[in-house]
Design an enzyme around this catalytic site. Structure first.
Site, PDB file in Angstrom:
ATOM      1  N   CYS A  60       0.824  -1.215   0.000  1.00  0.00           N
ATOM      2  CA  CYS A  60       0.000   0.000   0.000  1.00  0.00           C
ATOM      3  C   CYS A  60       0.853   1.258   0.000  1.00  0.00           C
ATOM      4  O   CYS A  60       1.724   1.423   0.859  1.00  0.00           O
ATOM      5  CB  CYS A  60      -0.902  -0.022   1.229  1.00  0.00           C
ATOM      6  SG  CYS A  60      -1.813   1.513   1.508  1.00  0.00           S
ATOM      7  N   TYR A 191      -5.588   7.066  -8.692  1.00  0.00           N
ATOM      8  CA  TYR A 191      -6.788   6.294  -8.384  1.00  0.00           C
ATOM      9  C   TYR A 191      -8.018   6.880  -9.082  1.00  0.00           C
ATOM     10  O   TYR A 191      -8.904   6.151  -9.531  1.00  0.00           O
ATOM     11  CB  TYR A 191      -7.014   6.250  -6.871  1.00  0.00           C
ATOM     12  CG  TYR A 191      -6.028   5.391  -6.132  1.00  0.00           C
ATOM     13  CD1 TYR A 191      -6.313   4.054  -5.861  1.00  0.00           C
ATOM     14  CD2 TYR A 191      -4.807   5.898  -5.701  1.00  0.00           C
ATOM     15  CE1 TYR A 191      -5.409   3.253  -5.184  1.00  0.00           C
ATOM     16  CE2 TYR A 191      -3.898   5.107  -5.027  1.00  0.00           C
ATOM     17  CZ  TYR A 191      -4.199   3.782  -4.771  1.00  0.00           C
ATOM     18  OH  TYR A 191      -3.297   2.991  -4.112  1.00  0.00           O
TER      19      TYR A 191
END
Length: 356
Positions: A60, A191
């Site tokens: 992440c 994103y």
């Protein structure tokens, strides 16, 4: 460069399942547990060596920041770390890398258990990074933006000798402005492009992302790091996005105007940081690729993980040495090598090619 808003609609952005909502743009849930660990314990959580465990998956980018800050500041002995594996289901990140599939300190199989220990009906995503109180085995905070700032300031009494000042007081306003701009345009911008549910939303996000990368390319033309000659919190925040760009975001998120290695200043800057202790030695490319390509099945339903790109180029000369440089700041020094238990598997990083 300032931004005045952040997307705040609920979005379980770290769980396996649906990331893309047809007909709409991606909106990240920015509501996190606001508690802070401080020297004055204003929220009931005092700075205390050995009390808290940082849960931070290498896959992440938001968690990667905390691993970098912890290394640079020398907080490894003060704050232990638990690392979930790169893939997970809709419920939670899992400790499948640990013996027996349980975190050896908390005894949990899932990070979700630490959230539920404090909030039995926690309604949002079970996100990393998260700081967990070891005595109660309950989550303290998952506010990724605040965690690294507090590591740099509130935890200062426990910093190693020679730790850099990642958040110098004289530069805080400028760092905050730049970080906020990068969050919307770059860190979350990839994103927004990758999880766009309409052509219009995708093209808008794509344009904002590349406009921002062009600005950063120009910014880095005459300065070694984002704020000048020394590393700061801004570099800690940008690096995890850049290091994932060619391996994931370029193709998987359709951010494909050009590979990052074709942008001389950004690519030189990325190689420079990758070769700097505390940055590249936190990066596990296998875990990164497995996370995105296996977990995000609505984008990659086959779950096939790309073999490339070649990683050797991260170790090529970066050409940044001629710029004004004071990497660790006044009195600062490089961090010690990572703890033996936290060394990245040599098979998953190019650093092993040079014996670093």
């Amino acid at each position: 460069m300032s931004e005045t808003h952040e997307d705040d609609a609920p979005q379980d952005h770290d769980q396996k399942g649906s990331y893309v909502t047809a007909g709409s743009e991606f909106r990240r849930d920015m509501t996190y547990i606001p508690d802070r660990i401080t020297r004055d314990a204003r929220d009931g959580w005092p700075v205390e060596a050995g009390r808290y465990r940082l849960i931070a998956a290498r896959a992440c980018p938001w968690a990667n920041r905390t691993l970098i800050a912890r290394r640079l500041l020398g907080l490894e002995e003060a704050i232990s770390v638990g690392m979930p594996g790169p893939t997970h289901d809709k419920r939670s990140w899992t400790f499948d890398l640990d013996e027996g599939g349980r975190d050896p300190v908390l005894g949990y199989e899932r990070l979700q258990e630490a959230y539920f220990a404090r909030f039995p009906d926690y309604p949002r995503g079970i996100t990393v990074p998260a700081l967990v109180d070891i005595p109660t085995r309950s989550v303290v905070t998952n506010d990724f933006s605040q965690i690294t700032l507090d590591l740099a300031t509130e935890w200062a009494p426990l910093h190693r000798e020679g730790a850099p000042d990642l958040y110098p007081e004289a530069l805080r306003a400028e760092i905050d402005e730049l970080n906020d701009w990068m969050l919307h345009r770059v860190n979350n911008g990839v994103y927004k492009a990758g999880f766009a549910g309409t052509q219009e939303a995708y093209e808008s996000a794509y344009g904002e992302l590349w406009d921002a990368l062009d600005v950063l390319e120009e910014r880095l033309a005459d300065r070694r790091y984002l704020m000048g000659p020394a590393i700061t919190e801004a570099d800690v925040r940008l690096f995890p996005t850049l290091v994932r760009f060619d391996a994931v975001y370029y193709a998987h998120f359709k951010a494909n105007r050009q590979p990052l290695f074709t942008m001389p200043n950004l690519w030189g800057y990325l190689k420079d940081l990758f070769q700097t202790p505390g940055f590249g030695d936190t990066v596990d490319f296998r875990q990164i690729k497995e996370h995105y390509y296996v977990v995000q099945t609505d984008i990659n339903p086959t779950q096939v993980v790309p073999v490339g790109p070649s990683l050797e180029r991260f170790l090529e000369p970066h050409g940044r040495d001629g710029l004004p440089t004071d990497t660790w700041g006044p009195g600062g020094t490089a961090p010690l090598p990572p703890l033996a238990a936290e060394v990245v598997d040599p098979a998953n990083t190019p650093l092993h090619l040079t014996g670093r």
